[in-house]
Design a protein around this motif. Structure first.
Motif, PDB file in Angstrom:
ATOM      1  N   GLY A   1       0.834  -1.193   0.000  1.00 35.25           N
ATOM      2  CA  GLY A   1       0.000   0.000   0.000  1.00 35.25           C
ATOM      3  C   GLY A   1       0.866   1.240   0.000  1.00 35.25           C
ATOM      4  O   GLY A   1       2.083   1.154  -0.130  1.00 35.25           O
ATOM      5  N   ASN A   2       0.205   2.380   0.154  1.00 35.27           N
ATOM      6  CA  ASN A   2       0.929   3.648   0.096  1.00 35.27           C
ATOM      7  C   ASN A   2       1.783   3.835   1.358  1.00 35.27           C
ATOM      8  O   ASN A   2       1.261   3.769   2.483  1.00 35.27           O
ATOM      9  CB  ASN A   2      -0.094   4.789  -0.043  1.00 35.27           C
ATOM     10  CG  ASN A   2       0.574   6.092  -0.407  1.00 35.27           C
ATOM     11  OD1 ASN A   2       1.574   6.477   0.193  1.00 35.27           O
ATOM     12  ND2 ASN A   2       0.017   6.777  -1.400  1.00 35.27           N
ATOM     13  N   LEU A   3       3.062   4.092   1.169  1.00 34.29           N
ATOM     14  CA  LEU A   3       3.974   4.302   2.300  1.00 34.29           C
ATOM     15  C   LEU A   3       3.423   5.350   3.267  1.00 34.29           C
ATOM     16  O   LEU A   3       3.576   5.234   4.489  1.00 34.29           O
ATOM     17  CB  LEU A   3       5.350   4.743   1.763  1.00 34.29           C
ATOM     18  CG  LEU A   3       6.325   5.345   2.772  1.00 34.29           C
ATOM     19  CD1 LEU A   3       6.802   4.291   3.758  1.00 34.29           C
ATOM     20  CD2 LEU A   3       7.525   5.968   2.045  1.00 34.29           C
ATOM     21  N   PHE A   4       2.765   6.389   2.708  1.00 39.94           N
ATOM     22  CA  PHE A   4       2.298   7.472   3.575  1.00 39.94           C
ATOM     23  C   PHE A   4       1.308   6.981   4.628  1.00 39.94           C
ATOM     24  O   PHE A   4       1.284   7.498   5.751  1.00 39.94           O
ATOM     25  CB  PHE A   4       1.684   8.615   2.744  1.00 39.94           C
ATOM     26  CG  PHE A   4       1.361   9.809   3.582  1.00 39.94           C
ATOM     27  CD1 PHE A   4       2.360  10.699   3.952  1.00 39.94           C
ATOM     28  CD2 PHE A   4       0.074  10.029   4.052  1.00 39.94           C
ATOM     29  CE1 PHE A   4       2.079  11.784   4.762  1.00 39.94           C
ATOM     30  CE2 PHE A   4      -0.218  11.117   4.871  1.00 39.94           C
ATOM     31  CZ  PHE A   4       0.790  11.995   5.221  1.00 39.94           C
ATOM     32  N   THR A   5       0.492   5.977   4.281  1.00 45.61           N
ATOM     33  CA  THR A   5      -0.481   5.485   5.268  1.00 45.61           C
ATOM     34  C   THR A   5       0.252   4.897   6.481  1.00 45.61           C
ATOM     35  O   THR A   5      -0.259   4.928   7.600  1.00 45.61           O
ATOM     36  CB  THR A   5      -1.427   4.420   4.674  1.00 45.61           C
ATOM     37  OG1 THR A   5      -0.638   3.365   4.150  1.00 45.61           O
ATOM     38  CG2 THR A   5      -2.302   4.989   3.580  1.00 45.61           C
TER      39      THR A   5
ATOM     40  N   THR B   1      -7.438  12.517   0.130  1.00 44.31           N
ATOM     41  CA  THR B   1      -7.506  11.071   0.303  1.00 44.31           C
ATOM     42  C   THR B   1      -6.225  10.468  -0.238  1.00 44.31           C
ATOM     43  O   THR B   1      -5.901  10.660  -1.407  1.00 44.31           O
ATOM     44  CB  THR B   1      -8.701  10.496  -0.491  1.00 44.31           C
ATOM     45  OG1 THR B   1      -9.838  11.287  -0.188  1.00 44.31           O
ATOM     46  CG2 THR B   1      -8.953   9.061  -0.133  1.00 44.31           C
ATOM     47  N   VAL B   2      -5.510   9.765   0.607  1.00 42.65           N
ATOM     48  CA  VAL B   2      -4.225   9.195   0.182  1.00 42.65           C
ATOM     49  C   VAL B   2      -4.460   8.206  -0.960  1.00 42.65           C
ATOM     50  O   VAL B   2      -5.342   7.339  -0.871  1.00 42.65           O
ATOM     51  CB  VAL B   2      -3.539   8.497   1.382  1.00 42.65           C
ATOM     52  CG1 VAL B   2      -2.242   7.825   0.945  1.00 42.65           C
ATOM     53  CG2 VAL B   2      -3.284   9.501   2.494  1.00 42.65           C
ATOM     54  N   HIS B   3      -3.669   8.356  -2.032  1.00 43.06           N
ATOM     55  CA  HIS B   3      -3.845   7.495  -3.212  1.00 43.06           C
ATOM     56  C   HIS B   3      -3.586   6.029  -2.824  1.00 43.06           C
ATOM     57  O   HIS B   3      -2.527   5.704  -2.292  1.00 43.06           O
ATOM     58  CB  HIS B   3      -2.872   7.929  -4.313  1.00 43.06           C
ATOM     59  CG  HIS B   3      -2.929   7.063  -5.517  1.00 43.06           C
ATOM     60  ND1 HIS B   3      -4.031   7.038  -6.352  1.00 43.06           N
ATOM     61  CD2 HIS B   3      -2.051   6.165  -6.024  1.00 43.06           C
ATOM     62  CE1 HIS B   3      -3.814   6.161  -7.323  1.00 43.06           C
ATOM     63  NE2 HIS B   3      -2.613   5.624  -7.150  1.00 43.06           N
ATOM     64  N   PRO B   4      -4.545   5.159  -3.129  1.00 45.31           N
ATOM     65  CA  PRO B   4      -4.398   3.767  -2.687  1.00 45.31           C
ATOM     66  C   PRO B   4      -3.514   2.956  -3.632  1.00 45.31           C
ATOM     67  O   PRO B   4      -4.008   2.124  -4.385  1.00 45.31           O
ATOM     68  CB  PRO B   4      -5.845   3.264  -2.726  1.00 45.31           C
ATOM     69  CG  PRO B   4      -6.480   4.063  -3.816  1.00 45.31           C
ATOM     70  CD  PRO B   4      -5.806   5.378  -3.879  1.00 45.31           C
ATOM     71  N   CYS B   5      -2.219   3.210  -3.610  1.00 46.27           N
ATOM     72  CA  CYS B   5      -1.407   2.517  -4.619  1.00 46.27           C
ATOM     73  C   CYS B   5      -1.012   1.108  -4.158  1.00 46.27           C
ATOM     74  O   CYS B   5      -1.098   0.776  -2.976  1.00 46.27           O
ATOM     75  CB  CYS B   5      -0.172   3.318  -4.970  1.00 46.27           C
ATOM     76  SG  CYS B   5       0.674   3.962  -3.591  1.00 46.27           S
ATOM     77  N   GLY B   6      -0.585   0.322  -5.111  1.00 46.97           N
ATOM     78  CA  GLY B   6      -0.069  -1.009  -4.818  1.00 46.97           C
ATOM     79  C   GLY B   6       1.368  -0.897  -4.345  1.00 46.97           C
ATOM     80  O   GLY B   6       2.041   0.104  -4.617  1.00 46.97           O
ATOM     81  N   GLY B   7       1.830  -1.909  -3.641  1.00 48.10           N
ATOM     82  CA  GLY B   7       3.185  -1.876  -3.103  1.00 48.10           C
ATOM     83  C   GLY B   7       4.253  -1.722  -4.172  1.00 48.10           C
ATOM     84  O   GLY B   7       5.317  -1.149  -3.935  1.00 48.10           O
ATOM     85  N   ASP B   8       3.985  -2.245  -5.366  1.00 43.82           N
ATOM     86  CA  ASP B   8       5.003  -2.172  -6.411  1.00 43.82           C
ATOM     87  C   ASP B   8       5.003  -0.838  -7.152  1.00 43.82           C
ATOM     88  O   ASP B   8       5.879  -0.579  -7.977  1.00 43.82           O
ATOM     89  CB  ASP B   8       4.819  -3.322  -7.419  1.00 43.82           C
ATOM     90  CG  ASP B   8       5.200  -4.663  -6.793  1.00 43.82           C
ATOM     91  OD1 ASP B   8       6.083  -4.654  -5.903  1.00 43.82           O
ATOM     92  OD2 ASP B   8       4.608  -5.684  -7.162  1.00 43.82           O
ATOM     93  N   ASP B   9       4.012   0.007  -6.865  1.00 41.43           N
ATOM     94  CA  ASP B   9       3.997   1.320  -7.521  1.00 41.43           C
ATOM     95  C   ASP B   9       5.212   2.130  -7.061  1.00 41.43           C
ATOM     96  O   ASP B   9       5.641   2.041  -5.910  1.00 41.43           O
ATOM     97  CB  ASP B   9       2.710   2.075  -7.183  1.00 41.43           C
ATOM     98  CG  ASP B   9       1.505   1.467  -7.884  1.00 41.43           C
ATOM     99  OD1 ASP B   9       1.711   0.642  -8.796  1.00 41.43           O
ATOM    100  OD2 ASP B   9       0.372   1.790  -7.500  1.00 41.43           O
ATOM    101  N   LEU B  10       5.711   2.970  -7.971  1.00 39.39           N
ATOM    102  CA  LEU B  10       6.922   3.726  -7.638  1.00 39.39           C
ATOM    103  C   LEU B  10       6.620   4.884  -6.690  1.00 39.39           C
ATOM    104  O   LEU B  10       5.640   5.605  -6.869  1.00 39.39           O
ATOM    105  CB  LEU B  10       7.557   4.300  -8.897  1.00 39.39           C
ATOM    106  CG  LEU B  10       8.147   3.295  -9.887  1.00 39.39           C
ATOM    107  CD1 LEU B  10       8.963   4.021 -10.948  1.00 39.39           C
ATOM    108  CD2 LEU B  10       8.994   2.266  -9.164  1.00 39.39           C
ATOM    109  N   ALA B  11       7.514   5.038  -5.712  1.00 40.10           N
ATOM    110  CA  ALA B  11       7.425   6.169  -4.793  1.00 40.10           C
ATOM    111  C   ALA B  11       8.483   7.204  -5.155  1.00 40.10           C
ATOM    112  O   ALA B  11       8.286   8.399  -4.954  1.00 40.10           O
ATOM    113  CB  ALA B  11       7.645   5.699  -3.356  1.00 40.10           C
ATOM    114  N   ALA B  12       9.613   6.735  -5.671  1.00 43.92           N
ATOM    115  CA  ALA B  12      10.728   7.658  -5.940  1.00 43.92           C
ATOM    116  C   ALA B  12      11.643   7.091  -7.018  1.00 43.92           C
ATOM    117  O   ALA B  12      11.688   5.874  -7.241  1.00 43.92           O
ATOM    118  CB  ALA B  12      11.530   7.889  -4.660  1.00 43.92           C
TER     119      ALA B  12
END
Ligand code: MCA
Ligand code: AMP
Length: 504
Positions: free
Chosen positions: A3-7, A150-161
């Protein structure tokens, strides 16, 4: 865990909304509530510009809480943060913008003149400004947006950086780092280093690299710990704030500079719980001198841009000088010979790593990515290591041509290519030689053309200043008639290192 690191980072923000999250040197403070609101505004502002999840946001701004809010806003919106060293020159930035094709570049006002031109050439649609005090065109947009998002509900493999790491060919590579990579490392360091209520981090590292941004900020945010957040590494300032802090992270240069300051005493370190070192080898001498002077044993750990942290000396248990400790939970290590087969324990080999912390590959470089991974998913760090009987790892050297100066990586090839472009230079070789402050110092050995007699040290440095960040500039330049080569015609850098080791 995905999930999103920010959460994950924000898990305690609401409960600590009024507590201080960040304190600047002049006393300005931001609460965890401010961190939540300001990062939400950034997310809304960037979405409002028309950016979509997966778009890159390039950032070259001075360190400040607002720069951190910008990073967190990108996470919230599912945008890919692309931090750039503030020392990078227009030529270096031009490459990154062209390669990463960001949807926006955020820079300080002082950079806008050339940044606008570079952005135009590279087709970057938006240039925004952000000053260390939070003002600028980004702030103007943020102020007009909501502080709820609303924090974007991304998948773990989505790029953060994406973090550029340069390379042995002189062409920087963008390491693609996912939400899963960062979350895995954050949780593992939280446990390994025993973060607890009451911890206060003294943060003096730049925030455009893994160490200052991912290791330091993530640990503090996830624990909802206050950070003293300073854009200086002055040892007097550090010593002023040690009595009010419990955790410090630095590169070896921070520790040697602290030791050079007579104000460093057991008394100034009385409230400290943990001193952590990484990014470059900590000399055993520094480890022992620091323990003798302060009573504290530095905890050394080892990582990379592509992997985050891989190993750490223990919080409880023996921290052994000259080692980087054991594999962190969830990280698998393998030390192999030239055929890729595991060496006998105790022998030196190439260090490979695997785990959720390891990046997914280099941006738009699938062949380069394939080269660096084994068939069973281990990443070749380029470091040479040995494992002791009790599982402690020692980094004994590198099989990549890399210099680490004050914790910053300098790839010799990149500097050589720039020197070789200078009229009157035939060729050059760039090496690292031991340096008391920076660990290694960039040193160039140059062969002039017959008509290049007027090429001197000053001329080369002046020329390089326009194209390379300052920390990459040679501290010393030697002129020779020819470079030593082996039978294959390859420059023998080992010979050069031996020759110039003590010739500073
Ligand atoms: C500054 N200069 C340098 C460096 N830093 N030259 C070579 N190497 C450097 N690292 C130049 C300055 O431009 C200046 O040039 C002159 O040297 C003296 O600067 P000074 O004021 O003494 O430097 P400073 O501003 O105090 O900076 C020194 C520093 C800084 C605090 C050690 O370099 C730093 O913050 N290093 C940490 C880098 C870091 O965070 N690395 C982590 C990467 P002039 O005199 O001409 O003006 S992440 C990583 O490696 C992995 C993942 C990991 O494991 O962490
Ligand atoms: P970077 O590309 O900035 O991520 O730098 C990573 C490199 O820094 C590693 O591959 C190592 O060569 C080096 N490094 C990081 N931490 C340590 C350490 N504690 N001891 C020795 N080398 C280190």
């Amino acid at each position: 865990m995905t999930g999103n690191l920010f959460t994950h980072l924000q898990r305690r923000f609401a409960a600590r909304a009024d507590d201080t999250a960040i304190e600047e040197r002049e006393g300005t403070v931001f609460s965890f509530g401010d961190v939540a609101c300001q990062s939400a505004r950034v997310a809304n502002a960037l979405i409002g510009l028309g950016l979509h999840p997966g778009d890159r946001v390039a950032v070259q701004v001075d360190k400040s809480p607002h720069a951190l809010f910008l990073y967190l806003g990108c996470l919230r919106a599912g945008l890919v943060f692309l931090p750039l060293n503030t020392a990078y020159q227009p030529r270096e930035i031009d490459y990154f913008l062209g390669d990463a094709t960001p949807g926006v570049i955020v820079c300080s006002g002082a950079r806008t003149a050339w940044m606008l031109e570079t952005a135009r050439q590279q087709g970057v649609p938006h240039v925004l400004t952000l000053e260390a005090d939070g003002t600028g065109t980004l702030a103007e947009i943020c102020n007009a947006t909501s502080d709820k998002q609303t924090v974007h509900p991304c998948g773990g493999d989505d790029l953060a950086a994406i973090l550029y790491t340069s390379g042995t060919t002189g062409r920087p590579k963008g390491a693609m780092i996912s939400h899963k990579n960062l979350t895995a490392n954050c949780l593992s360091l939280h446990d390994a280093w025993g973060w607890r209520d009451g911890d206060i981090l003294l943060h003096v590292l730049p925030i455009f690299h893994v160490h200052g941004l991912f290791v330091a900020c993530h640990c503090a945010l996830y624990n909802a710990s206050k950070m003293y957040f300073f854009d200086t590494a002055d040892s007097d300032v550090i010593i002023d704030y040690l009595p009010r802090s419990t955790v410090f992270m630095g590169v070896p240069t921070h520790y040697t500079r602290l030791l050079d300051n007579p104000r460093l005493t057991p008394e100034t370190c009385r409230g400290m719980r943990l001193f952590i070192s990484g990014s470059a080898p900590l000399l055993e001498q520094t480890f022992y001198d620091f323990r003798k002077r302060t009573g504290h044993t530095i905890l050394e750990r080892y990582g990379m841009t592509e992997t985050g942290m891989n190993t750490s000396n223990p919080l409880n248990g023996e921290r052994i000088a000259g080692t980087v400790g054991k594999a962190l939970p969830g990280v698998k290590l393998r030390i192999v010979d030239e055929d890729g087969l595991p060496v006998t324990r105790g022998d030196v080999g190439a260090l490979l790593v695997k785990g959720d912390n390891v990046f997914s590959g280099y941006w738009r470089m699938p062949e380069k990515t394939d080269e660096e991974f084994t068939a069973d998913g281990y990443f070749a760090t380029g470091d040479l290591a040995r494992e002791t009987e009790n599982g402690y790892i020692t980094i004994v050297g590198r099989d990549k041509d890399l210099i680490i100066s004050g914790g910053y990586n300098v790839y010799p090839k990149e500097v050589e290519l720039c020197i070789d472009e200078i009229p009157g230079v035939r060729e050059s070789a760039v090496i690292g030689v031991p340096h008391p402050d920076f660990g290694e110092a960039v040193t160039a050995i140059v062969v002039r053309d017959p008509d290049g007699r007027d090429v001197d040290e000053q001329r080369i440095v002046d020329d390089l200043r326009n194209s390379l960040a300052k920390f990459k500039l040679p501290k010393t330049i030697h002129f020779v008639d020819e470079l030593p080569r082996n039978a294959m015609g390859k420059v023998q850098k080992n010979l050069l290192r031996q020759r110039y080791e003590s010739a500073r």
